[in-house]
Motif scaffolding. Structure first.
Motif, short mmCIF file in Angstrom:
data_model
loop_
_atom_site.label_atom_id
_atom_site.label_comp_id
_atom_site.label_asym_id
_atom_site.label_seq_id
_atom_site.Cartn_x
_atom_site.Cartn_y
_atom_site.Cartn_z
N LEU A 538 0.83 -1.20 0.00
CA LEU A 538 0.00 0.00 0.00
C LEU A 538 0.87 1.26 0.00
O LEU A 538 0.53 2.26 -0.64
CB LEU A 538 -0.93 0.00 1.21
CG LEU A 538 -2.01 -1.10 1.22
CD1 LEU A 538 -2.79 -1.07 2.52
CD2 LEU A 538 -2.95 -0.95 0.02
N ALA A 539 2.00 1.22 0.71
CA ALA A 539 2.91 2.36 0.71
C ALA A 539 3.49 2.58 -0.68
O ALA A 539 3.63 3.73 -1.13
CB ALA A 539 4.03 2.14 1.72
N SER A 545 8.64 3.88 -0.56
CA SER A 545 9.27 2.56 -0.51
C SER A 545 9.67 2.22 0.92
O SER A 545 10.46 2.93 1.54
CB SER A 545 10.51 2.53 -1.42
OG SER A 545 10.14 2.69 -2.77
N LEU A 546 9.09 1.12 1.44
CA LEU A 546 9.40 0.64 2.78
C LEU A 546 10.03 -0.75 2.69
O LEU A 546 9.98 -1.41 1.64
CB LEU A 546 8.13 0.56 3.64
CG LEU A 546 7.29 1.83 3.76
CD1 LEU A 546 6.04 1.54 4.58
CD2 LEU A 546 8.10 2.95 4.40
N VAL A 621 -8.06 -0.24 4.43
CA VAL A 621 -7.51 -1.37 3.66
C VAL A 621 -8.54 -1.87 2.65
O VAL A 621 -8.22 -2.13 1.49
CB VAL A 621 -7.07 -2.50 4.60
CG1 VAL A 621 -6.66 -3.73 3.79
CG2 VAL A 621 -5.91 -2.04 5.47
N GLU A 622 -9.79 -1.99 3.09
CA GLU A 622 -10.83 -2.49 2.19
C GLU A 622 -11.07 -1.52 1.03
O GLU A 622 -11.26 -1.92 -0.12
CB GLU A 622 -12.12 -2.72 2.97
CG GLU A 622 -13.14 -3.59 2.24
CD GLU A 622 -12.60 -4.98 1.94
OE1 GLU A 622 -12.98 -5.54 0.89
OE2 GLU A 622 -11.80 -5.50 2.74
N ILE A 636 -5.70 -7.11 -4.98
CA ILE A 636 -4.36 -6.99 -4.43
C ILE A 636 -4.01 -8.26 -3.67
O ILE A 636 -4.85 -8.85 -3.00
CB ILE A 636 -4.25 -5.76 -3.49
CG1 ILE A 636 -2.80 -5.52 -3.09
CG2 ILE A 636 -5.09 -5.92 -2.24
CD1 ILE A 636 -2.59 -4.19 -2.39
N GLU A 637 -2.81 -8.72 -3.83
CA GLU A 637 -2.36 -9.92 -3.13
C GLU A 637 -2.05 -9.58 -1.69
O GLU A 637 -1.41 -8.59 -1.40
CB GLU A 637 -1.11 -10.49 -3.81
CG GLU A 637 -1.36 -10.95 -5.24
CD GLU A 637 -0.10 -11.49 -5.87
OE1 GLU A 637 0.92 -11.57 -5.15
OE2 GLU A 637 -0.14 -11.84 -7.05
#
Length: 638
Positions: A538-539, A545-546, A621-622, A636-637
């Motif tokens: 999600l980021a 980038s995390l 998230v949903e 999304i996986e």
């Protein structure tokens, strides 16, 4: 931010663990006692200021209510007025790393030091364009590397004893790096490796485990390079031991580590290899380097892992006081791009004779970009040429050199078959262009390979770091990482009687001397953990980038036994495969990770905070799943 080495040099011992500490004489000096008292006061005041200055007595329960970037920056400057003294970093970023602004990308997924600035690498790309102009599609020209690597089939011990300095390019980069790290060429030999893991594996393959049988490591997280070393060492007969870290602050369990280090009288003189980082690259925890002194006093050879140290930290480490037998670090090319580069393995010259013969797999040579591209465009594409191409490696961003060059040759051969006579004329024109290009390479912009080895060779990023100095770099990092920690801790789920925090931080929280790395997890309103891989994905969609990692070797006292059952996670299949005969992979904690380089600015940490705050929305998230499906016709996986 004081480095671990500087802090260690002013503190004679820790928890009574260090027998015959070499700095005990300093404790008798009243001036040093006064300095330590002043330092302690300064650290306490810093933590108090951080916790009270950023919107004091305020908790944020709605992502739409968090202050704007401008409001937050005003509060940030009030808390850390000396941040303005680091403005030179912002100027360097604006002029030398334009791609960070143009791409609007926040890079928080790797730590370390780059060699070149983006503007410098672009000028290098331009200097190779005359050679590559017809052979590469426009989309690939900008991916030309400043240098590439080729693997060498050579024994590590022989390379250290007889390998010399290599090409002029290698010699120039080697000298610049050793100067940057304050390492003397009189005391240490150095080899380039493909990456950090290769350096660890080379040591494991060459270390005399038959006579010095133990391997003792100090890491609070799963580590691919370390696992490679452990597996290789075990196959060669080593007995592996690993330090543990106390929950919840993840400090070294000193009593246990001391017991493993200290030699009993009847034990052999050389116990084995002690592998030690001065800082956790995941949690930002700093460790005292007196552990290495204790290890050497008790018959251990010491490998210092310097990969997690910030730029200029080696300045304060002080090789005049301590000389590790091995030192490993790594350098990438340009910050904000695919962090390709190489690893560096330093071996103390007095330790080289103790090494055993090995395959040496992982040692590399550096090849200038022009040499990678110097293939005539009318090449017939013989098998020999294609074989040479296949050995050149890859460009940044995964572009395969062998594939791209081979494609060019294939296309050229098609043209040869379609119009042989026309191609002969084209070949003559191309040959003239190539000759003109080679003549032009003598000027300053198009330096030859020989000129690259001269004293004028530039690693502009290292030059920038040297010009900034330790104080500016460490202070800036201290302000940014501690503000971020404080800001994340102010995010609370609404309508919860127990004031449930959105974020759980592992290791040190607000602390004067913490490192520029951070490990944390996000918990939803029901108290369930959001998987770090999902947070990372999600980021990425927010152009941030995390990283992610697994914390392990955690020791829980009886007081935290109940908490242990809640936070520790069972082994996954992939983690189970990493271990060999010594023991199976233990339970750990999966975490989101970030790392701040010296180029990080306030907007970077604010954008991360604003992104994390969105998880205060119970449906965030949903909503993202549905948005992803609408845009990509896919789910999304997780």
């Amino acid at each position: 931010m004081h480095s671990p080495g500087l802090r260690g040099a002013t503190q004679a011992c820790f928890e009574g663990c260090c027998p015959n500490p070499i700095f005990r004489v300093l404790e008798l000096d009243q001036a040093n006692v006064k300095n330590r008292s002043t330092s302690s006061t300064c650290r306490h005041d810093f933590a108090a200021t951080t916790n009270s200055s950023f919107f004091p007595n305020t908790q944020f329960t709605n992502h739409e209510s968090i202050p704007s970037l401008q409001e937050s920056f005003v509060q940030f400057i009030k808390a850390y007025p000396k941040y303005s003294e680091t403005a030179q970093v912002d100027q360097i970023r604006a002029h030398e790393y334009v791609h960070l602004s143009e791409s609007n990308h926040v890079c928080l997924d790797y730590i370390g030091v780059g060699l070149f600035s983006e503007s410098q690498s672009q000028s290098q790309y331009i200097s190779t364009s005359a050679i590559a102009s017809s052979s590469y599609p426009p989309s690939q020209k900008s991916d030309c590397p400043v240098f590439g690597i080729t693997y060498k089939s050579v024994n590590l011990k022989s390379q250290l004893l007889h390998g010399g300095d290599g090409s002029k390019l290698e010699s120039a980069i080697k000298k610049r790096i050793m100067d940057f790290l304050k390492i003397s060429q009189n005391d240490y030999s150095m080899v380039f490796t493909a990456n950090r893991s290769s350096a660890f594996k080379l040591v494991a393959e060459s270390y005399p485990f038959q006579s010095s049988r133990k391997l003792l490591t100090v890491y609070d997280h799963e580590n691919e390079a370390l696992e490679t070393m452990i597996n290789t060492s075990e196959k060669r007969g080593a007995s592996v031991m690993e330090a543990e870290f106390k929950w919840p602050r993840l400090r070294i369990h000193s009593a246990k580590l001391k017991k493993m280090i200290v030699r009993k009288k009847q034990q052999q003189k050389h116990r084995g290899l002690f592998v030690f980082p001065l800082q956790s690259r995941i949690t930002g925890t700093n460790y005292y380097y007196q552990w290495m002194i204790m290890a050497q006093e008790n018959g251990w050879h010491v490998l210092l892992d310097a990969c997690a140290l910030r730029p200029k930290d080696m300045d304060s480490f002080g090789f005049s006081l301590f000389h590790p037998d091995f030192l490993i670090c790594s350098f990438y090319k340009v910050f904000g791009e695919n962090p390709t580069g190489f690893g560096c393995l330093f071996v103390k010259k007095s330790a080289v004779p103790n090494l055993e013969a090995s395959t040496g797999a992982g040692i590399v040579s550096l090849i200038p970009a022009k040499q990678l591209l110097r293939f005539p465009e009318d090449s017939s594409g013989t098998d020999t040429e294609l074989e040479q191409i296949s050995k050149l490696g890859t460009y940044p961003d995964g572009i395969d050199i062998s594939s791209s060059l081979a494609t060019s040759i294939t296309e050229q051969n098609k043209q040869n078959r379609n119009s042989k006579e026309g191609d002969q004329k084209d070949a003559g024109l191309k040959e003239n262009r190539l000759e003109d290009s080679e003549k032009g390479e003598s000027n300053e912009k198009n330096k030859t390979v020989d000129e690259l080895g001269s004293l004028n060779f530039e690693c502009r990023c290292l030059d920038q770091v040297d010009s900034l100095g330790l104080r500016v770099i460490s202070s800036r990092g201290r302000y940014l990482i501690n503000w971020l920690v404080s800001a994340l801790m102010k995010l609370q789920h609404p309508n919860r009687l127990d004031n449930a925090s959105l974020v759980r931080i592992y290791g040190p929280k607000v602390k004067f001397d913490r490192g520029p790395a951070l490990a944390f997890d996000i918990y939803d309103w029901k108290g369930e953990k959001v998987e770090p891989v999902l947070v990372q994905k999600l980021a990425d969609r927010s152009n941030i980038s995390l990283g992610n990692a697994v914390l392990n070797h955690i020791w829980f006292s009886e007081k935290y036994e109940e908490e242990k059952q809640r936070v520790m996670e069972r082994n996954g299949k992939e983690r189970e495969k990493k271990r060999t005969k010594s023991k199976k992979a233990e339970p750990g904690i999966t975490v989101v990770t970030i790392a701040l380089t010296f180029l990080a600015n306030f907007e970077d940490v604010y954008r991360l905070w604003a992104f994390v705050a969105q998880f205060l929305d119970a449906d965030f998230v949903e909503k993202e799943r549905w948005r992803y499906t609408a845009l990509n016709q896919n789910t999304i996986e997780v």
